[in-house]
Structure formats: structure tokens, C-alpha cells
Design a protein around this motif. Structure first.
Motif, mmCIF file in Angstrom:
data_model
loop_
_atom_site.group_PDB
_atom_site.id
_atom_site.type_symbol
_atom_site.label_atom_id
_atom_site.label_comp_id
_atom_site.label_asym_id
_atom_site.label_seq_id
_atom_site.Cartn_x
_atom_site.Cartn_y
_atom_site.Cartn_z
ATOM 1 N N PHE A 22 3.319 4.298 -1.650
ATOM 2 C CA PHE A 22 4.242 5.287 -2.227
ATOM 3 C C PHE A 22 5.632 4.686 -2.425
ATOM 4 C CE2 PHE A 22 1.320 8.592 -0.402
ATOM 5 C CZ PHE A 22 0.853 8.985 -1.636
ATOM 6 N N LEU A 44 5.484 2.577 -5.503
ATOM 7 C CA LEU A 44 5.384 3.450 -6.669
ATOM 8 C C LEU A 44 6.761 4.061 -6.980
ATOM 9 C CD1 LEU A 44 3.009 4.359 -8.402
ATOM 10 C CD2 LEU A 44 2.918 6.439 -7.070
ATOM 11 N N GLY A 45 7.489 4.467 -5.913
ATOM 12 C CA GLY A 45 8.827 5.014 -6.106
ATOM 13 C C GLY A 45 9.759 3.996 -6.724
ATOM 14 N N ARG A 86 8.994 4.149 -10.391
ATOM 15 C CA ARG A 86 9.135 5.388 -11.148
ATOM 16 C C ARG A 86 10.538 5.993 -11.112
ATOM 17 N NH1 ARG A 86 5.033 9.972 -11.025
ATOM 18 N NH2 ARG A 86 6.095 10.275 -12.988
ATOM 19 N N LEU A 87 11.273 5.818 -10.016
ATOM 20 C CA LEU A 87 12.577 6.481 -9.913
ATOM 21 C C LEU A 87 13.597 5.797 -10.810
ATOM 22 C CD1 LEU A 87 12.574 7.224 -6.096
ATOM 23 C CD2 LEU A 87 12.355 8.843 -7.955
#
Lengths: 168, 112
Positions: free
Chosen positions: B19, B22-23, B26-27
Motif C-alpha cells: 500500500f 501504491l500510495g 498514486r498520490l
């Protein structure tokens, strides 16, 4: 015992423990080397460890320290689930901003611990700190309000009470 | 049994690390990415190390792993703090979604 010597003894024990932890607790050679290294380290940096005289009941402060640790772990687990939710949500529903909060803590160590705890908990990250006015600038991934009082309560409130007991 | 619990911790740790990464992708900006990088990755790495500790117990390796957890917890927030402060000081802008920036307001006040 003076403040400096007390700091040296603590640094000696800690650095010996770290050295033996990294090598071996049973090997005599490592223990001798570890003692020598720990003595050198504690003589060099021991005086920087303690900045204030300790006050209050040590046992009670220790108990509050443990309580703080578990509270912190719980908050941190929640923080992780929250960030994981934000990241896997298709639209990434964030509302970031930098807010200013006020704290009642004065002690340097307490402020450091508070800032680090804020960084590791729900959607907040300490950007800068202003010790003179006891203010912290927090990057918040999901801003609920921009009011200083409300932010302080929301972000620092859950740790401040316990930290007060530990450090002041 | 303890082996199984250790493995569960390792799996959880890998999940949180996932996660975090992934952050990171994506952020939108530095500050939000740091949030993912500090929280999820600290917790994930600590979880993996704790799982290893459970599987090995108080051996030499176990102590090293415990020290690793302690140092991750001490250093990762400090690093995030330093990076975010440096980024803000060199005028790296926040994303357009940003609602409020008291830090910038105070900096401008000081400069005037």
C-alpha cells in the motif's frame, strides 16, 4: 550523581546493549570490545543526553511511558488502514493542506516525541516546529477544519495528556 | 504455531509495504507521497522484522531484528520531517487540491 555522569551511565548501558545485540551476547571477546567502545562513546557524547533534571515519580512516569507506547501503536495501526483506504479508493479522495497547531508541551524531548508521533499517525506529517511559540506546522492529508484550536484538539489532543504525565 | 504467527506478521507487513508503494505512485505531490512512504512503509517493515523475530526468538538474529525495528521507528519520522521541510523551503508547490497552507502564510508574514 551529577547530571552529566548520569547521562554517561545511561549512554554506556544503551551503547553496550546495542553493540552486543549487533554482535553476540555470549562471546567474551565481543563483550570486552563492547565495554571499551561503550566507555569511549559515553565519554564523548554522554553529556548531551540529559538536558533537564528529572522530576516527579520515576515509576509513575515509566508506567505512563508504557501506556503511551501502546496507545501510539493502536493509533498507528488505525493510521495505516486509513492511508491504505485512501490509496486504493479509485478517486483518491484526499483534501490536503498545512495547518498550524498549538501545544502545551515545553520540554524539548516531549516536543520531539510529539512531532514524531504526529508524523507516524493518521494522515498527519510534521513539516516544521516553532519551539518559541510552541507551534507545530502539520501537513494533513484530510483537512477537517482550519481553526487552530480544533486542529490542535484533533491532532495533538490524543497524545498530549499522556506526554504531559511522562515529561512534565 | 509461533512460526505460523510469524508468517502472518510477515504477510501483513508485505501488504502494508505494498500500500505504501501504491500510495507513492498514486498520490499527487511530495508531501502526500511522504505520508504514504512514512506510515505504511514504517509499519510494513516493522511488521516483517517482527515476524522474523517471532520465528527466531531471542537468538543473535532476533536481537538484530529488534534493534532494526527500534531504529526504523526512530529515524523514519525524522527523515520525513527533514524532507518535507526542505521541500517547502525550496518552494515546491503543493497540489491543486490543497485547501489551506498556514506555513506559507506565516513565511510571507515574516518576509514582509
Amino acid at each position: 550523581m551529577t547530571k552529566e555522569n548520569k547521562g554517561r551511565v545511561i549512554v554506556f548501558i544503551l551503547s553496550l546493549f546495542v553493540y552486543l545485540g549487533l554482535t553476540s551476547f555470549t562471546d567474551l571477546q565481543e563483550i570486552i570490545t563492547g565495554v571499551i567502545v561503550a566507555i569511549i562513546v559515553s565519554l564523548l557524547v554522554g553529556k548531551f543526553l540529559l538536558s533537564t533534571e528529572s522530576k516527579g515519580n520515576a515509576f509513575k512516569r515509566f508506567f505512563y511511558g508504557i501506556a503511551y507506547f501502546f496507545k501510539f501503536l493502536w493509533e498507528m495501526a488505525k493510521a495505516n488502514l486509513h492511508v491504505a483506504y485512501l490509496v486504493i479508493h479509485p478517486q483518491v479522495p484526499i483534501k490536503p493542506g498545512i495547518v498550524k497547531i498549538k501545544t502545551n508541551l515545553k520540554d524539548d524531548t516531549a516536543l520531539t516525541v510529539l512531532a514524531n508521533s504526529i508524523t507516524l499517525t493518521p494522515g498527519t506529517l510534521t513539516v516544521d516546529i516553532n519551539p518559541a511559540e510552541q507551534e507545530l506546522y502539520i501537513h494533513w492529508i484530510d483537512v477537517i477544519s482550519t481553526d487552530k484550536e480544533e486542529c490542535s484538539r484533533e491532532i495533538a489532543g490524543r497524545f498530549e495528556k499522556l506526554l504531559m504525565e511522562v515529561f512534565e | 504455531m509461533i512460526d505460523l504467527i510469524g508468517k502472518i506478521f510477515i504477510i501483513l507487513g508485505i501488504g502494508f509495504d505494498f500500500f505504501g508503494v501504491l500510495g507513492l505512485v498514486r498520490l499527487p505531490d511530495v508531501y502526500n507521497r511522504l505520508q504514504a512512504a512514512t506510515k505504511c512503509v514504517t509499519f510494513g517493515s516493522a511488521g516483517i522484522l517482527f515476524g522474523v523475530f517471532l520465528m527466531h526468538g531471542f537468538t543473535n538474529l532476533g536481537f538484530k531484528v529488534l534493534l532494526g525495528i527500534a531504529f526504523i521507528f526512530l529515524t523514519s519520522p525524522v527523515a520525513a520531517h527533514a524532507i518535507s521541510r526542505a521541500a517547502h523551503r525550496s518552494d515546491i508547490s503543493l497540489t491543486e487540491k490543497t485547501v489551506v497552507d498556514h506555513y506559507q502564510d506565516d513565511k510571507e508574514l515574516k518576509e514582509e
